[in-house]
Design a protein around this motif. Sequence first.
Motif, PDB file in Angstrom:
ATOM      1  N   PRO A   1      33.925  19.563 -83.573  1.00  0.00           N
ATOM      2  CA  PRO A   1      33.434  19.892 -84.912  1.00  0.00           C
ATOM      3  C   PRO A   1      31.937  20.142 -84.910  1.00  0.00           C
ATOM      4  N   ALA A   2      31.465  20.862 -85.905  1.00  0.00           N
ATOM      5  CA  ALA A   2      30.038  21.142 -86.026  1.00  0.00           C
ATOM      6  C   ALA A   2      29.256  19.837 -86.070  1.00  0.00           C
ATOM      7  N   GLY A   3      28.179  19.779 -85.305  1.00  0.00           N
ATOM      8  CA  GLY A   3      27.356  18.578 -85.276  1.00  0.00           C
ATOM      9  C   GLY A   3      27.817  17.517 -84.305  1.00  0.00           C
ATOM     10  N   HIS A   4      28.911  17.750 -83.575  1.00  0.00           N
ATOM     11  CA  HIS A   4      29.373  16.760 -82.600  1.00  0.00           C
ATOM     12  C   HIS A   4      28.270  16.544 -81.567  1.00  0.00           C
ATOM     13  N   PRO A   5      27.922  15.296 -81.257  1.00  0.00           N
ATOM     14  CA  PRO A   5      26.779  15.039 -80.368  1.00  0.00           C
ATOM     15  C   PRO A   5      26.936  15.607 -78.967  1.00  0.00           C
ATOM     16  N   GLU A   6      28.167  15.853 -78.519  1.00  0.00           N
ATOM     17  CA  GLU A   6      28.365  16.387 -77.175  1.00  0.00           C
ATOM     18  C   GLU A   6      28.593  17.892 -77.163  1.00  0.00           C
ATOM     19  N   SER A   7      28.454  18.542 -78.317  1.00  0.00           N
ATOM     20  CA  SER A   7      28.525  20.006 -78.313  1.00  0.00           C
ATOM     21  C   SER A   7      27.265  20.528 -77.623  1.00  0.00           C
ATOM     22  N   TYR A   8      27.373  21.701 -77.049  1.00  0.00           N
ATOM     23  CA  TYR A   8      26.221  22.248 -76.351  1.00  0.00           C
ATOM     24  C   TYR A   8      25.150  22.747 -77.315  1.00  0.00           C
ATOM     25  N   LEU A   9      25.549  23.046 -78.545  1.00  0.00           N
ATOM     26  CA  LEU A   9      24.549  23.385 -79.555  1.00  0.00           C
ATOM     27  C   LEU A   9      23.647  22.186 -79.823  1.00  0.00           C
ATOM     28  N   GLU A  10      24.244  21.008 -79.995  1.00  0.00           N
ATOM     29  CA  GLU A  10      23.446  19.807 -80.235  1.00  0.00           C
ATOM     30  C   GLU A  10      22.603  19.453 -79.009  1.00  0.00           C
ATOM     31  N   TYR A  11      23.173  19.648 -77.835  1.00  0.00           N
ATOM     32  CA  TYR A  11      22.428  19.429 -76.584  1.00  0.00           C
ATOM     33  C   TYR A  11      21.167  20.279 -76.567  1.00  0.00           C
ATOM     34  N   MET A  12      21.313  21.563 -76.868  1.00  0.00           N
ATOM     35  CA  MET A  12      20.166  22.469 -76.806  1.00  0.00           C
ATOM     36  C   MET A  12      19.125  22.116 -77.857  1.00  0.00           C
ATOM     37  N   LYS A  13      19.568  21.721 -79.032  1.00  0.00           N
ATOM     38  CA  LYS A  13      18.620  21.300 -80.062  1.00  0.00           C
ATOM     39  C   LYS A  13      17.827  20.085 -79.585  1.00  0.00           C
ATOM     40  N   HIS A  14      18.538  19.123 -79.026  1.00  0.00           N
ATOM     41  CA  HIS A  14      17.916  17.857 -78.617  1.00  0.00           C
ATOM     42  C   HIS A  14      16.932  18.054 -77.470  1.00  0.00           C
ATOM     43  N   HIS A  15      17.329  18.856 -76.490  1.00  0.00           N
ATOM     44  CA  HIS A  15      16.513  18.971 -75.272  1.00  0.00           C
ATOM     45  C   HIS A  15      15.497  20.108 -75.303  1.00  0.00           C
ATOM     46  N   LEU A  16      15.681  21.093 -76.185  1.00  0.00           N
ATOM     47  CA  LEU A  16      14.764  22.233 -76.144  1.00  0.00           C
ATOM     48  C   LEU A  16      14.459  22.824 -77.513  1.00  0.00           C
ATOM     49  N   PHE A  17      15.466  23.289 -78.228  1.00  0.00           N
ATOM     50  CA  PHE A  17      15.220  24.106 -79.413  1.00  0.00           C
ATOM     51  C   PHE A  17      14.389  23.421 -80.486  1.00  0.00           C
ATOM     52  N   ASP A  18      14.609  22.119 -80.684  1.00  0.00           N
ATOM     53  CA  ASP A  18      13.872  21.405 -81.734  1.00  0.00           C
ATOM     54  C   ASP A  18      12.412  21.158 -81.376  1.00  0.00           C
ATOM     55  N   HIS A  19      12.013  21.511 -80.164  1.00  0.00           N
ATOM     56  CA  HIS A  19      10.668  21.169 -79.681  1.00  0.00           C
ATOM     57  C   HIS A  19       9.807  22.379 -79.358  1.00  0.00           C
ATOM     58  N   ILE A  20      10.352  23.588 -79.552  1.00  0.00           N
ATOM     59  CA  ILE A  20       9.590  24.801 -79.278  1.00  0.00           C
ATOM     60  C   ILE A  20       9.659  25.717 -80.501  1.00  0.00           C
ATOM     61  N   ASP A  21       8.981  26.854 -80.435  1.00  0.00           N
ATOM     62  CA  ASP A  21       8.898  27.739 -81.599  1.00  0.00           C
ATOM     63  C   ASP A  21       9.896  28.890 -81.563  1.00  0.00           C
TER      64      ASP A  21
ATOM     65  N   PRO B   1      12.707  30.951 -82.870  1.00  0.00           N
ATOM     66  CA  PRO B   1      13.369  31.033 -84.174  1.00  0.00           C
ATOM     67  C   PRO B   1      14.850  30.700 -84.065  1.00  0.00           C
ATOM     68  N   ALA B   2      15.378  29.990 -85.045  1.00  0.00           N
ATOM     69  CA  ALA B   2      16.779  29.560 -85.004  1.00  0.00           C
ATOM     70  C   ALA B   2      17.716  30.753 -84.854  1.00  0.00           C
ATOM     71  N   GLU B   3      17.373  31.862 -85.496  1.00  0.00           N
ATOM     72  CA  GLU B   3      18.243  33.035 -85.442  1.00  0.00           C
ATOM     73  C   GLU B   3      18.202  33.730 -84.085  1.00  0.00           C
ATOM     74  N   SER B   4      17.270  33.333 -83.232  1.00  0.00           N
ATOM     75  CA  SER B   4      17.161  33.941 -81.901  1.00  0.00           C
ATOM     76  C   SER B   4      17.870  33.134 -80.820  1.00  0.00           C
ATOM     77  N   ALA B   5      18.453  31.997 -81.211  1.00  0.00           N
ATOM     78  CA  ALA B   5      19.187  31.148 -80.273  1.00  0.00           C
ATOM     79  C   ALA B   5      20.683  31.363 -80.480  1.00  0.00           C
ATOM     80  N   HIS B   6      21.373  31.774 -79.428  1.00  0.00           N
ATOM     81  CA  HIS B   6      22.780  32.126 -79.544  1.00  0.00           C
ATOM     82  C   HIS B   6      23.637  31.259 -78.612  1.00  0.00           C
ATOM     83  N   ILE B   7      24.695  30.702 -79.170  1.00  0.00           N
ATOM     84  CA  ILE B   7      25.650  29.885 -78.420  1.00  0.00           C
ATOM     85  C   ILE B   7      27.045  30.227 -78.937  1.00  0.00           C
ATOM     86  N   PRO B   8      28.042  30.367 -78.075  1.00  0.00           N
ATOM     87  CA  PRO B   8      29.390  30.619 -78.580  1.00  0.00           C
ATOM     88  C   PRO B   8      29.807  29.545 -79.586  1.00  0.00           C
TER      89      PRO B   8
END
Length: 242
Positions: free
Chosen positions: A73-93, A95-102
């Motif tokens: 489900p959306a927001g599951h802590p082990e989804s790769y979207l959440e992984y990327m937010k935690h380790h990279l996306f939330d800490h750099i500039d 744009p959210a619309e430029s990050a693509h994940i299946p």
Amino acid sequence: MNVHVFDSNEKLNEAGAGILIGTVQTKPRAVLGLATGSTPIGIYEEVVKEFKRGLVSFRKASTYNLDEYVGLPAGHPESYLEYMKHHLFDHIDLPAESAHIPDGSAADPEEECKRYDAMLADAGHIDLQLLGLGHNGHIGFNEPDHALNSATHVVKLREQTRAANARFFGSLEEVPTHAITMGVGAILKAKTILLVVRGADKAEIVHRALTGPIATEVPASLLQTHPSLVVLLDAEAGRLFR
């Protein structure tokens, strides 16, 4: 093929981050193919450090991840979207619309694969594709088979793969049985591929993948055909290359 073996994870992480950052510094609108799992975490940490020092900006870049689990489900802590937010996306500039994940929670996973391939086609060739390596030689979630799919597709995960990823979940039963993965065709179209492998348990498979016969039973062996492959190994994974 350029193979580098590092005596410390710190040096490996710095080298990997340097390649990724250098790609964006040279081409601000770079298209980056990103990976998940434990292998790239140290590299992402170094990238975040350099970003905070003001040495790189991702404002004009775009990213495309290799894969995502099906059914989480959306927001599951082990989804790769959440992984990327935690380790990279939330800490750099970036744009959210430029990050693509299946979208692993899509109602029709097969249609989601077509949508993702269309986005990859619109983006053009990936400038730098970051890869890890599975114990059975898989790249992305392209598992060993008699033939490999060149397009983004739904794959049934091997039990060996699910067992290796169970450490991230509460139990093996919680690990999804299927995933959406970028196909080997898109991976091999990248201008440069950066393969990062760590650990003694990967020493034999990485040596087999890079020096043995090219066969779909070892998907990573197809990387031997790529004209610009950079391999970063820690001392344990690289012991057979010394």
